[in-house]
Design a protein around this motif. Structure first.
Motif, short mmCIF file in Angstrom:
data_model
loop_
_atom_site.label_atom_id
_atom_site.label_comp_id
_atom_site.label_asym_id
_atom_site.label_seq_id
_atom_site.Cartn_x
_atom_site.Cartn_y
_atom_site.Cartn_z
N PRO A 145 5.53 -7.57 -8.15
CA PRO A 145 5.61 -8.21 -9.47
C PRO A 145 6.48 -7.44 -10.45
N LEU A 146 7.09 -8.17 -11.37
CA LEU A 146 7.83 -7.62 -12.50
C LEU A 146 7.22 -8.17 -13.77
N ALA A 147 7.20 -7.38 -14.82
CA ALA A 147 6.53 -7.81 -16.06
C ALA A 147 7.37 -7.45 -17.27
N VAL A 148 7.15 -8.17 -18.35
CA VAL A 148 7.74 -7.85 -19.64
C VAL A 148 6.66 -7.35 -20.59
N GLN A 149 7.12 -6.70 -21.64
CA GLN A 149 6.25 -6.12 -22.64
C GLN A 149 6.62 -6.70 -24.00
N LEU A 157 10.78 -7.88 -27.31
CA LEU A 157 10.59 -8.02 -25.87
C LEU A 157 11.42 -6.97 -25.14
N THR A 158 10.76 -6.22 -24.28
CA THR A 158 11.42 -5.22 -23.44
C THR A 158 10.81 -5.30 -22.04
N PRO A 159 11.41 -4.66 -21.05
CA PRO A 159 10.72 -4.53 -19.77
C PRO A 159 9.40 -3.79 -19.95
N ALA A 160 8.41 -4.14 -19.13
CA ALA A 160 7.16 -3.40 -19.16
C ALA A 160 7.25 -2.10 -18.37
N ALA A 161 8.23 -2.02 -17.49
CA ALA A 161 8.49 -0.82 -16.71
C ALA A 161 9.97 -0.84 -16.33
N THR A 162 10.46 0.24 -15.83
CA THR A 162 11.88 0.29 -15.47
C THR A 162 12.20 -0.62 -14.30
N GLY A 163 11.19 -0.97 -13.51
CA GLY A 163 11.39 -1.84 -12.36
C GLY A 163 10.08 -2.07 -11.66
N PRO A 164 10.10 -2.52 -10.40
CA PRO A 164 8.86 -2.70 -9.65
C PRO A 164 8.24 -1.36 -9.30
N ALA A 165 7.05 -1.40 -8.76
CA ALA A 165 6.33 -0.18 -8.41
C ALA A 165 7.13 0.68 -7.44
N PRO A 166 7.34 1.96 -7.78
CA PRO A 166 8.01 2.87 -6.84
C PRO A 166 7.04 3.39 -5.79
N SER A 167 7.45 4.39 -5.04
CA SER A 167 6.63 4.92 -3.95
C SER A 167 5.37 5.59 -4.48
N LEU A 183 0.81 -1.22 0.00
CA LEU A 183 0.00 0.00 0.00
C LEU A 183 0.84 1.27 0.00
N ASP A 184 2.13 1.15 0.26
CA ASP A 184 3.02 2.31 0.21
C ASP A 184 3.57 2.55 -1.19
N ARG A 185 3.25 1.67 -2.12
CA ARG A 185 3.75 1.80 -3.49
C ARG A 185 2.63 2.28 -4.41
#
Length: 458
Positions: A423-427, A380-390, A140-142
């Motif tokens: 979670p981490l995702a690809v695009q 194929l690339t990352p779906a985001a730069t990393g996991p959810a930030p703050s 919930l903090d992300r």
């Protein structure tokens, strides 16, 4: 009683009579009651109206009428998309009581397919960059990402089994990634934006989120433009879902291209996740079989591609200013800081710069076609730069905005978890108008990854 978490599973139970639309709705409402006071995924809920829809659709089944896999499935609608007799608040205080007098085209098509419209999911203000009230269900903090924040969080919590979303920069793919759900951003103009608040018409896309790739195919089918729609959208495949079971081209499609020159950088956790994915599926490994063997290559991008994010942002700013500039002048308090800065940038951008950015956009959209050569049809690339930030941000759209600029279709899917349970995702990015091929590749990759779903920590 079964408690499905996917549209695919729910459709099967409804078809066999093991579950009714009323019972499925009750399950979604129970999850809303369990999670909503902490996650805040909904801007407006119409539970009474949803029950009326569920009862009517249950009665239809008793007469032998089944509208297809969406019959009786509860869905959420991003709150920039008109739903008849519901407010289209757009994340704005000033429009919070602006009730729509008709359904957007995409909503109308979902209704015709039997979907139950539960309500409106939270969007960031005017589908831009300011943080939403929604929280990430995994922490919930992300941030849940933006701007389709509520759609991603609601699907992740099982409050609905699918949701409509929109993207101008990265507003479908990034929230789906952060919340651990699946998403599709179709080719530009594949899905009508009639009845959808514009941010930048040259870049605006309507797409969907769900809990598996097959569900994305089911949602896209009624949304996609039909043969009598404008000529710039070719005929829709007979059935997107059937393509997922088509073995004819699977060997040809099991190829993925990495883009080492992509103008964005991922955090080490994301790079490790992709390296692990490649190691697990690489055809050179002896333990790979004919049915799960993937070939990988690296595709160099032209140096000029590094300018794409800047041009995408410029077009978004100018077109947002064209739509919102006068209203922001009259109601400045209704525009939070990030979207205000975007509009101010657009107002101060010289016309020649905008024209140049639009010309380059058309150039890149044409230039992208030859990149799909020799049966290498999927990037194929990352779906985001990393996991959810703050929660103070909606995250970076750096890996998404180039595909909004070029208009190519994308599918995102979760592939791994961080050490602290995010979670981490690809695009995956495919050829223009070829969502059927892209979904087929995504479904095969989904099956070979075997992503481990986890219970929410809430």
């Amino acid at each position: 009683m079964p408690e499905p978490t996917t549209i695919t599973a729910a459709a099967g139970f409804i078809r066999t009579g093991d579950l009714t639309p009323v019972e499925l709705l009750d399950q979604c409402v129970a999850r809303i009651e369990r999670y909503e006071d902490r996650v805040h995924a909904w801007a407006y809920l119409d539970l009474e109206g949803a029950r009326e829809q569920a009862e009517r659709l249950t009665a239809e089944l008793k007469t032998g009428q089944n509208r297809g896999p969406l019959h009786g499935v509860p869905v959420g609608i991003k709150d920039i998309i008109d739903v008849f007799d519901m407010p289209t608040g757009c994340g704005s205080k000033g429009w919070a009581n602006s009730y729509a007098r008709r359904d957007a085209t995409c909503v109308e098509r979902l209704r015709q397919s039997g979907a139950i419209i539960l309500g409106k999911t939270v969007t960031t203000a005017y589908a831009s960059f300011d943080p939403p009230v929604t929280r990430n269900p995994w922490n919930l903090d992300r941030t849940p990402g933006g701007s389709s924040s509520g759609s991603a969080a609601a699907v992740a919590c099982g409050m609905c089994l699918g949701a409509l979303a929109s993207q101008t920069g990265g507003s479908i793919t990034r929230p789906a990634s952060y919340c651990g759900v699946y998403s599709i951003k179709p080719t530009y103009r594949r899905v009508s934006v009639d009845g959808v608040l514009p941010l930048a018409p040259s870049l605006d896309h309507v797409g969907a989120m769900a809990n598996c790739v097959r569900d994305l195919a089911i949602l896209l089918q009624p949304l996609a433009r039909t043969n009598d729609d404008p000529k710039d959208s070719p005929p829709v495949p007979y059935h997107y879902e059937s393509e997922l079971s088509n073995e004819m081209y699977h060997d040809r499609r099991r190829r993925l291209s990495l883009l080492p020159g992509f103008p964005a950088t991922a955090v080490p956790e994301m790079n490790t996740a992709i390296a692990t994915l490649r190691k697990r599926t690489d055809s050179s490994l002896p333990e790979r079989t004919e049915t799960n063997r993937w070939e990988w290559n690296e595709l160099p991008l032209p140096p000029s591609f590094s300018d794409v994010p800047r041009f995408q942002h410029l077009i978004m700013a100018v077109e947002a200013a064209a739509y919102h500039g006068e209203r922001m002048r009259r109601h400045p308090d209704d525009y939070p800081p990030n979207v205000r800065r975007l509009i101010e940038m657009g107002l101060s951008t010289p016309a020649p710069q905008y024209v140049r950015a639009k010309q380059l956009m058309e150039h890149y959209r044409e230039e992208s076609e030859p990149a799909f050569v020799d049966n290498w049809r999927t990037f194929l690339t990352p779906a985001a730069t990393g996991p959810a930030p703050s929660a103070e941000t909606t995250g970076s759209p750096a890996f998404n905005s180039p595909w909004s600029y070029t208009g190519l279709p994308t599918v995102s899917l979760p592939v791994a978890w961080t050490a602290d349970g995010l979670p981490l995702a690809v695009q995956l990015t495919g050829e223009r108008w070829c969502e059927d091929d892209l979904l087929a590749v995504a479904a095969m990759l989904e099956a070979d990854i075997g992503f481990e779903r986890r219970p929410l920590p809430l």
